[in-house]
Design a protein around this motif. Structure first.
Motif, mmCIF file in Angstrom:
data_model
loop_
_atom_site.group_PDB
_atom_site.id
_atom_site.type_symbol
_atom_site.label_atom_id
_atom_site.label_comp_id
_atom_site.label_asym_id
_atom_site.label_seq_id
_atom_site.Cartn_x
_atom_site.Cartn_y
_atom_site.Cartn_z
ATOM 1 N N GLU A 157 55.936 39.880 49.178
ATOM 2 C CA GLU A 157 57.364 39.648 48.952
ATOM 3 C C GLU A 157 57.810 40.130 47.575
ATOM 4 O O GLU A 157 58.547 39.455 46.862
ATOM 5 C CB GLU A 157 57.696 38.173 49.180
ATOM 6 N N ASN A 158 57.332 41.315 47.193
ATOM 7 C CA ASN A 158 57.665 41.987 45.926
ATOM 8 C C ASN A 158 57.200 41.244 44.678
ATOM 9 O O ASN A 158 57.695 41.493 43.583
ATOM 10 C CB ASN A 158 59.155 42.305 45.833
ATOM 11 N N ILE A 159 56.247 40.336 44.824
ATOM 12 C CA ILE A 159 55.652 39.669 43.672
ATOM 13 C C ILE A 159 54.192 40.092 43.589
ATOM 14 O O ILE A 159 53.458 39.994 44.575
ATOM 15 C CB ILE A 159 55.740 38.138 43.779
ATOM 16 N N ALA A 160 53.806 40.596 42.415
ATOM 17 C CA ALA A 160 52.413 40.977 42.177
ATOM 18 C C ALA A 160 51.725 39.822 41.457
ATOM 19 O O ALA A 160 52.135 39.427 40.368
ATOM 20 C CB ALA A 160 52.341 42.237 41.328
ATOM 21 N N TYR A 161 50.704 39.291 42.097
ATOM 22 C CA TYR A 161 49.871 38.258 41.491
ATOM 23 C C TYR A 161 48.649 38.980 40.930
ATOM 24 O O TYR A 161 47.854 39.537 41.687
ATOM 25 C CB TYR A 161 49.473 37.208 42.527
ATOM 26 N N VAL A 162 48.534 38.986 39.612
ATOM 27 C CA VAL A 162 47.511 39.762 38.926
ATOM 28 C C VAL A 162 46.550 38.796 38.241
ATOM 29 O O VAL A 162 46.983 37.919 37.488
ATOM 30 C CB VAL A 162 48.129 40.718 37.883
ATOM 31 N N ALA A 163 45.261 38.990 38.493
ATOM 32 C CA ALA A 163 44.263 38.083 37.918
ATOM 33 C C ALA A 163 43.081 38.868 37.379
ATOM 34 O O ALA A 163 42.696 39.897 37.918
ATOM 35 C CB ALA A 163 43.788 37.097 38.977
ATOM 36 N N ASN A 164 42.508 38.322 36.283
ATOM 37 C CA ASN A 164 41.206 38.789 35.821
ATOM 38 C C ASN A 164 40.258 37.598 35.930
ATOM 39 O O ASN A 164 40.567 36.622 36.621
ATOM 40 C CB ASN A 164 41.284 39.389 34.410
ATOM 41 N N ALA A 165 39.150 37.615 35.258
ATOM 42 C CA ALA A 165 38.158 36.539 35.404
ATOM 43 C C ALA A 165 38.633 35.200 34.849
ATOM 44 O O ALA A 165 38.152 34.149 35.273
ATOM 45 C CB ALA A 165 36.853 36.948 34.717
ATOM 46 N N THR A 166 39.609 35.225 33.928
ATOM 47 C CA THR A 166 40.000 33.971 33.275
ATOM 48 C C THR A 166 41.471 33.591 33.419
ATOM 49 O O THR A 166 41.811 32.422 33.270
ATOM 50 C CB THR A 166 39.687 34.034 31.764
ATOM 51 N N ASP A 167 42.338 34.549 33.680
ATOM 52 C CA ASP A 167 43.776 34.278 33.718
ATOM 53 C C ASP A 167 44.427 34.939 34.919
ATOM 54 O O ASP A 167 43.856 35.844 35.537
ATOM 55 C CB ASP A 167 44.456 34.816 32.448
ATOM 56 N N ASN A 168 45.640 34.470 35.208
ATOM 57 C CA ASN A 168 46.428 35.132 36.244
ATOM 58 C C ASN A 168 47.905 35.004 35.903
ATOM 59 O O ASN A 168 48.320 34.054 35.241
ATOM 60 C CB ASN A 168 46.110 34.576 37.637
ATOM 61 N N VAL A 169 48.671 36.012 36.335
ATOM 62 C CA VAL A 169 50.114 36.035 36.102
ATOM 63 C C VAL A 169 50.805 36.546 37.362
ATOM 64 O O VAL A 169 50.178 37.205 38.201
ATOM 65 C CB VAL A 169 50.496 36.933 34.897
ATOM 66 N N ALA A 170 52.080 36.252 37.449
ATOM 67 C CA ALA A 170 52.904 36.768 38.543
ATOM 68 C C ALA A 170 53.989 37.643 37.933
ATOM 69 O O ALA A 170 54.618 37.266 36.936
ATOM 70 C CB ALA A 170 53.520 35.626 39.336
ATOM 71 N N VAL A 171 54.192 38.810 38.540
ATOM 72 C CA VAL A 171 55.202 39.756 38.070
ATOM 73 C C VAL A 171 56.043 40.166 39.277
ATOM 74 O O VAL A 171 55.519 40.690 40.253
ATOM 75 C CB VAL A 171 54.562 40.998 37.418
ATOM 76 N N THR A 172 57.349 39.922 39.182
ATOM 77 C CA THR A 172 58.256 40.214 40.288
ATOM 78 C C THR A 172 58.908 41.579 40.115
ATOM 79 O O THR A 172 59.371 41.919 39.024
ATOM 80 C CB THR A 172 59.356 39.134 40.373
ATOM 81 N N LEU A 173 58.942 42.337 41.194
ATOM 82 C CA LEU A 173 59.636 43.624 41.219
ATOM 83 C C LEU A 173 61.047 43.376 41.747
ATOM 84 O O LEU A 173 61.211 42.884 42.874
ATOM 85 C CB LEU A 173 58.895 44.612 42.115
ATOM 86 N N HIS A 174 62.051 43.693 40.916
ATOM 87 C CA HIS A 174 63.456 43.455 41.276
ATOM 88 C C HIS A 174 64.142 44.774 41.626
ATOM 89 O O HIS A 174 63.816 45.817 41.059
ATOM 90 C CB HIS A 174 64.206 42.826 40.093
#
Length: 179
Positions: A157-174
């Motif tokens: 749904e146009n949201i990229a959930y990006v994770a590495n071994a310790t953290d994660n973030v969500a980035v929305t494409l508008h």
């Protein structure tokens, strides 16, 4: 003597549920001396959103005649000309003349001013699609950047959930019209 680019290695596991693209990619990304980490991470996101066979990074800032990425058909036809940042309408017009579609992944300071200044000219180009990322979300994504990265990216749904071994973030494409 000119500074050389910094090389970043990325092991990417991608699950793009919006376009049904799944795969593992080993990417080498050159960070041009004048380029920011934010811009490099947007290039990676652009790759994730448009991932397909024959999608490749170009020489980027080092080549004014090429986009950041392009998707080419086996016969050499440019299917997608993919730009990052706030390109001039003339550059997008050039992309339109050489490709089937032009995609722009925009971000950064001055985004609203760039859009207000160039919206009419860009909207007159029928092949161009403009999307953007929020600055705060990109700053969180930049914290995951390293010279050697292993990232898992899931897009839905146009949201990229990006994770590495310790953290994660969500980035929305508008969509740009929502700006």
């Amino acid at each position: 003597m000119a500074e050389k680019p910094t090389i970043h290695k990325l092991n990417l596991t991608l699950s793009n549920m919006d376009s049904n693209v799944y795969g593992d990619y080993n990417l080498t990304i050159a960070l041009h001396p004048s380029e920011t980490i934010e811009r490099m991470m947007v290039r990676i996101l652009a790759f994730c959103y448009r991932a397909a066979e024959n999608l490749t990074f170009t020489r980027g800032l080092s080549a004014t005649e090429e986009p950041e990425l392009w998707l080419k058909h086996d016969n050499g036809t440019i299917l997608e000309w993919i730009e990052v940042g706030q390109p001039a309408p003339d550059r997008l017009k050039k992309g339109c003349s050489q490709s089937v579609a032009v995609k722009v992944f925009s971000y950064g300071r001055g985004l609203e001013v760039w859009w207000k200044t160039n919206a009419a000219a860009i909207k007159s180009l029928p092949k161009v699609t403009i999307n953007y990322f929020d600055a705060d979300e990109l700053q969180a994504l930049c914290a995951l950047a390293d010279k050697t990265m292993s990232l898992t990216v899931t897009i839905t749904e146009n949201i990229a959930y990006v994770a590495n071994a310790t953290d994660n973030v969500a980035v929305t494409l508008h969509e740009m019209d929502a700006l």
